[in-house]
Write a protein that holds these residues in place. Structure first.
Motif, PDB file in Angstrom:
ATOM      1  N   GLU A 167       0.825  -1.236   0.111  1.00  0.00           N
ATOM      2  CA  GLU A 167      -0.055  -0.070  -0.046  1.00  0.00           C
ATOM      3  C   GLU A 167       0.933   1.036   0.089  1.00  0.00           C
ATOM      4  O   GLU A 167       1.760   1.274   0.684  1.00  0.00           O
ATOM      5  CB  GLU A 167      -0.885  -0.128   1.172  1.00  0.00           C
ATOM      6  CG  GLU A 167      -2.086   0.874   1.495  1.00  0.00           C
ATOM      7  CD  GLU A 167      -2.917   0.849   2.453  1.00  0.00           C
ATOM      8  OE1 GLU A 167      -3.022  -0.117   2.847  1.00  0.00           O
ATOM      9  OE2 GLU A 167      -3.173   2.050   3.132  1.00  0.00           O
ATOM     10  N   PHE A 168       0.437   2.270  -0.648  1.00  0.00           N
ATOM     11  CA  PHE A 168       1.323   3.670  -0.896  1.00  0.00           C
ATOM     12  C   PHE A 168       0.894   4.247   0.288  1.00  0.00           C
ATOM     13  O   PHE A 168      -0.330   4.714   0.287  1.00  0.00           O
ATOM     14  CB  PHE A 168       1.138   4.227  -2.187  1.00  0.00           C
ATOM     15  CG  PHE A 168       1.987   5.342  -2.280  1.00  0.00           C
ATOM     16  CD1 PHE A 168       1.439   6.673  -2.303  1.00  0.00           C
ATOM     17  CD2 PHE A 168       3.233   5.237  -2.334  1.00  0.00           C
ATOM     18  CE1 PHE A 168       2.212   7.837  -2.265  1.00  0.00           C
ATOM     19  CE2 PHE A 168       4.188   6.436  -2.472  1.00  0.00           C
ATOM     20  CZ  PHE A 168       3.499   7.586  -2.354  1.00  0.00           C
ATOM     21  N   THR A 169       1.770   4.757   1.107  1.00  0.00           N
ATOM     22  CA  THR A 169       1.419   5.551   2.201  1.00  0.00           C
ATOM     23  C   THR A 169       2.124   6.819   2.212  1.00  0.00           C
ATOM     24  O   THR A 169       1.837   7.683   2.891  1.00  0.00           O
ATOM     25  CB  THR A 169       1.857   4.971   3.692  1.00  0.00           C
ATOM     26  OG1 THR A 169       3.254   4.622   3.597  1.00  0.00           O
ATOM     27  CG2 THR A 169       1.169   3.588   3.901  1.00  0.00           C
ATOM     28  N   GLY A 170       2.875   7.067   1.275  1.00  0.00           N
ATOM     29  CA  GLY A 170       3.622   8.549   1.026  1.00  0.00           C
ATOM     30  C   GLY A 170       4.837   8.613   1.876  1.00  0.00           C
ATOM     31  O   GLY A 170       5.146   7.688   2.697  1.00  0.00           O
ATOM     32  N   ILE A 171       5.636   9.516   1.218  1.00  0.00           N
ATOM     33  CA  ILE A 171       6.908   9.716   1.835  1.00  0.00           C
ATOM     34  C   ILE A 171       6.847  10.864   2.619  1.00  0.00           C
ATOM     35  O   ILE A 171       5.946  11.867   2.260  1.00  0.00           O
ATOM     36  CB  ILE A 171       7.935   9.770   0.883  1.00  0.00           C
ATOM     37  CG1 ILE A 171       7.987   8.479  -0.169  1.00  0.00           C
ATOM     38  CG2 ILE A 171       9.392   9.892   1.493  1.00  0.00           C
ATOM     39  CD1 ILE A 171       8.998   8.553  -0.822  1.00  0.00           C
TER      40      ILE A 171
END
Lengths: 495, 173
Positions: A10-14
Motif C-alpha cells: 500500500e502506498f502511504t507516501g513519503i
C-alpha cells in the motif's frame, strides 16, 4: 538487507512529499480565498507560471547582455537595460519583444546609437504594418547588410531592382516617412489598450514570480516558500495594485470619449511615443552623453588601428617590391638564368635550377631539386631523402687544432731538453773509444763546431717547414684547399 | 510488483482496535496462506553436501566468509514470513504480508547468477532453478516458491481481507 517478497503493498507516501503536499494545499486555499475576494479566479498553478515568466525574463536579459559582451561593449550593458525599460514604458512593447529585436540590430550594426535609431523605426513599422517586432527588426538588420528581400512586404513603392540599388539610409528614410506616428495611433486603439493591459499584467506576473523566488530562497525550500508566499498574499495583496490600475483605466475609457481619455492619460504623465530617429533619452541626457562619448572614442580607436594596419601593409608591399627589383641586378642569378637558356642535359639543368633556388633562398624548391638530382645520379631513394634533409655540417677540422698543438708542444719540449755535459759526473776510466783514442785525451785533427749551432745543449729551436710555411698552418691550408686528394670526408682522415 | 491495495493497513488497525477477535482470525487466515509457500521455499534450499564443499561453514571459521558460509539449518531458519505491516520503503510502500530470506548464505544461494548468468566455477555447482519475474524478482528459494504458487497465496490474502472488511462493517452497522 534481507530479500523480501511483499504481498498486498500500500502506498502511504513519503514524509517529504507529505510536507510539500500540505504546503501546496495551504497555498491553494490562500490563493482561492484571495481570488474570491477580488472576484477573479486564481489558482496556485497560475503563480507557478508567474515564476516561470520571471525566469524567462531573466534568461532573455542575460542573453542580450551576453550578446553585447561578445561585441566588446560590455560597458554599455547597464545603459542598455535602462534603455529597454524606458522603451517598454513609453511604447508599451513588452521587454520580451524589445530585447530580441535590439539584439538582432546591435549584432548586425555593432553600434549602439544606430541600433536605438533602428529599433524606434522597427516599432513604428511593426505597429503600422501589423508584422511582429522580431520580423521587422530582422528585416532591418538584413537590409543593413545589403539583403533587402524582406522589405518587399512593407510596400515602400519600390521595385526589387530599386530596393537592391537603394542605400540603407534611403530605405530608412522611406520607412520613417511611411510609418511615422504609427505607434502613437496604435496605442489609442482598442487593441493598443488591451496590449497595454497585457503588458502590465505580464510585468505583474514577472514581479510575482521574482517575489516567489525570493521567498523560496528565504524559507529554505519550495514548501516553505509556498507557505510564506501564500500568507504574504493574504495579508497584503501585493502586486495587484498595478493590475487594478490598468483595469481601472480600461473601465474609465469605456465611460468617456477618446479626447477625454487622452487628457486623463496625459494627467497621469504618460510620455508620448518616440519620434523615429530622435533620441529617446531626452530626460536622461547624462546616459545619452556617456553612451555617445564611449561610442565616439571607440570609433576613433578602431579608425586609428585600421590606419596603422594599412600603413604596415603598404610598407611591407614596398619592401617586397624593392627586394624583387634588386634581384634583377644579381650577377650570379643573371649568369644562371643565361646558362639555363642554353642547350643542357636534364642533370645539368637540374643543377643550375638548384643553384638558382639556393641563390633566391627558395628552400622548398631547393629540397625538391636536391632530391631529384640525387635520384638522377643513381643514389638510392633513402640516401637522396637523407641528402635533401641533411642538417648544417659541423666543422670537420675542429679536432685538428688540438692535435697540432700537441705536436708543437712536444717539439718545444724536445728543443728545451738539456743533455748532461761530457765528462761531468762520469768517472774517468782507462781504455779507448771507437776511434782508438785514449778516453780522456783530445781527439787528433778534430775541430769542434762553434757552440750554439745544434739544438742539444741550447741554441735555436728546430723548425720544420713545408713550402716555406710551418707544418701546422701548412697542413691546415692543404686540407682547406678543397682538393679531394687531401680531404676525405667519409673516413675523416686526411692524406 | 506486489498488488497495490488501499486502506488494508488502516483496516487491520481498526480491527485490532475495535474487533480484536476478528483481527486474530484474519491474521490466522493470512498465515495459513503464507505457511505453505514458506515451507516450499525452505525445501528448495540444498543440504550441506549438495553445495560446493569450500563454501560450507566450518567450526571456528574466521575471516570475512565466517558469516557468509553456508549452513543448511541456518539458511532454513532465515526463510520465514511476517503477517504484520512493514515499514514504508524508500518509495513509500508498506506491505501487509512479507516472505523473506534473511540469512547471508541463503541470500547468496537465492540470487547467485541472476545478473551475470550461471557461469564460472561456483554458480553452476549450486544447483536449483532461478524462477520469477524480472531480474530483481528472480531467485532459487522464495522467489521460486512464490512463482510456483502462481498467486494463490496473494489471492487468498486479498479474500481474507475482504471478508474481514465485510464482517467489520457488518458488525459496525
Amino acid at each position: 538487507m534481507s530479500l523480501l517478497v511483499q504481498i498486498a503493498a500500500e502506498f502511504t507516501g513519503i514524509k517529504a512529499f507529505r510536507k510539500a503536499d500540505n504546503a501546496v494545499t495551504k497555498l491553494e486555499k490562500s490563493v482561492k480565498s484571495l481570488g474570491r475576494a477580488l472576484g477573479v479566479s486564481l489558482t496556485a498553478a497560475a503563480f507557478v507560471s508567474f515564476a516561470k515568466a520571471a525566469a524567462a525574463d531573466e534568461a532573455a536579459a542575460a542573453k542580450l547582455a551576453n550578446a553585447v559582451k561578445n561585441l566588446g561593449m560590455e560597458f554599455a550593458n547597464p545603459y542598455i537595460a535602462d534603455y529597454i525599460s524606458k522603451m517598454e514604458q513609453q511604447t508599451k512593447v513588452a521587454d520580451d519583444e524589445l530585447r530580441p529585436a535590439f539584439q538582432a540590430l546591435i549584432t548586425q550594426t555593432s553600434s549602439l546609437a544606430k541600433s536605438q535609431e533602428l529599433l524606434s523605426t522597427a516599432i513604428n513599422v511593426s505597429r503600422g504594418s501589423g508584422e511582429s517586432l522580431a520580423t521587422v527588426a530582422n528585416d532591418l538588420a538584413q537590409a543593413y547588410a545589403g539583403n533587402t528581400k524582406g522589405l518587399k512586404k512593407y510596400y515602400l513603392g519600390l521595385t526589387s531592382a530599386q530596393l537592391a540599388a537603394a542605400s540603407f539610409t534611403e530605405i530608412q528614410t522611406l520607412l520613417n516617412k511611411q510609418f511615422s506616428g504609427a505607434s502613437t495611433q496604435y496605442l489609442n486603439t482598442y487593441q493598443g489598450q488591451i496590449d497595454t493591459l497585457s503588458l502590465a499584467f505580464g510585468n505583474l506576473q514577472e514581479s510575482a514570480g521574482r517575489a516567489f523566488f525570493t521567498l523560496i530562497g528565504g524559507a529554505g525550500g519550495s514548501a516553505g516558500g509556498a507557505n510564506t508566499f501564500g500568507r504574504f498574499l493574504e495579508g497584503v495583496g501585493i502586486g495587484l495594485e498595478k493590475t487594478a490600475q490598468s483595469i481601472s483605466d480600461w473601465f474609465v475609457r469605456q465611460t468617456m470619449s477618446q479626447d477625454a481619455f487622452d487628457a486623463y492619460l496625459a494627467k497621469r504623465n504618460q510620455a508620448p511615443a518616440p519620434t523615429p530617429g530622435k533620441e529617446l533619452f531626452k530626460k536622461s541626457s547624462s546616459n545619452d552623453y556617456v553612451l555617445m562619448k564611449l561610442e565616439k572614442d571607440r570609433q576613433a580607436l578602431i579608425k586609428k588601428q585600421l590606419n596603422a594596419q594599412k600603413a604596415l601593409t603598404a610598407e611591407q608591399k614596398k619592401q617586397a617590391a624593392l627586394k624583387k627589383a634588386g634581384t634583377i641586378f644579381d650577377l650570379a642569378q643573371i649568369q644562371i638564368i643565361a646558362a639555363l637558356k642554353g642547350d643542357l642535359s636534364d642533370e645539368e639543368r637540374k643543377r643550375l635550377e638548384l643553384q638558382l633556388a639556393l641563390e633566391t633562398e627558395n628552400v622548398t624548391e631547393a629540397k625538391k631539386l636536391t632530391y631529384e638530382l640525387a635520384i638522377a645520379q643513381g643514389l638510392g631513394v633513402k640516401l637522396a631523402q637523407d641528402l635533401a634533409s641533411l642538417p648544417a655540417a659541423s666543422n670537420p677540422f675542429a679536432a685538428w687544432k688540438g692535435y697540432l698543438d700537441e705536436v708543437e708542444l712536444q717539439a718545444k719540449r724536445i728543443a728545451a731538453f738539456t743533455p748532461m755535459s761530457v765528462g761531468a759526473g762520469i768517472p774517468a776510466t782507462s781504455g779507448t773509444d771507437f776511434g782508438g783514442n785514449k778516453i780522456g785525451t783530445p781527439v787528433p785533427n778534430f775541430t769542434p763546431p762553434p757552440s750554439g749551432t745544434y739544438g742539444i745543449g741550447g741554441g735555436a729551436p728546430v723548425v720544420v717547414q713545408i713550402d716555406g710555411k710551418t707544418i701546422a698552418s701548412a697542413l691546415m691550408d692543404q686540407s682547406l684547399s678543397g682538393n679531394q686528394a687531401y680531404v676525405n670526408r667519409r673516413t675523416g682522415g686526411f692524406d | 510488483m506486489p498488488t497495490e491495495v488501499r486502506g488494508a493497513i488502516a483496516l487491520r488497525k481498526a480491527l485490532r482496535q475495535f474487533e480484536p477477535d476478528l483481527a486474530k482470525e484474519t491474521t490466522k487466515e493470512i498465515t495459513s496462506f503464507l505457511k505453505p509457500v514458506v515451507k516450499n521455499a525452505r525445501g528448495f534450499l540444498p543440504s550441506n553436501e549438495e553445495v560446493p564443499s569450500g563454501w560450507v561453514k566450518r567450526p571456528n571459521q574466521g575471516g570475512r566468509w565466517a558469516n557468509r558460509s553456508y549452513d543448511a539449518a541456518e539458511a532454513r531458519r532465515g526463510v520465514s514470513f511476517k503477517s504484520t505491516p512493514s515499514k514504508p520503503n524508500r518509495n513509500g510502500f508498506r506491505s501487509l504480508a512479507t516472505i523473506f530470506n534473511k540469512s547471508a548464505a541463503g541470500a547468496i544461494y537465492e540470487t547467485a547468477g541472476r545478473k551475470s548468468g550461471v557461469t564460472g566455477k561456483f554458480t553452476p555447482h549450486l544447483g536449483g532453478q532461478l524462477k520469477g519475474k524480472g531480474q530483481k524478482g528472480t531467485g532459487r528459494v522464495i522467489f521460486r516458491a512464490v512463482e510456483e504458487d502462481q498467486g494463490k497465496a496473494k489471492a487468498g490474502i486479498m479474500k481474507a481481507l475482504k471478508r474481514a472488511e465485510d464482517k467489520y462493517y457488518g458488525r459496525v452497522k
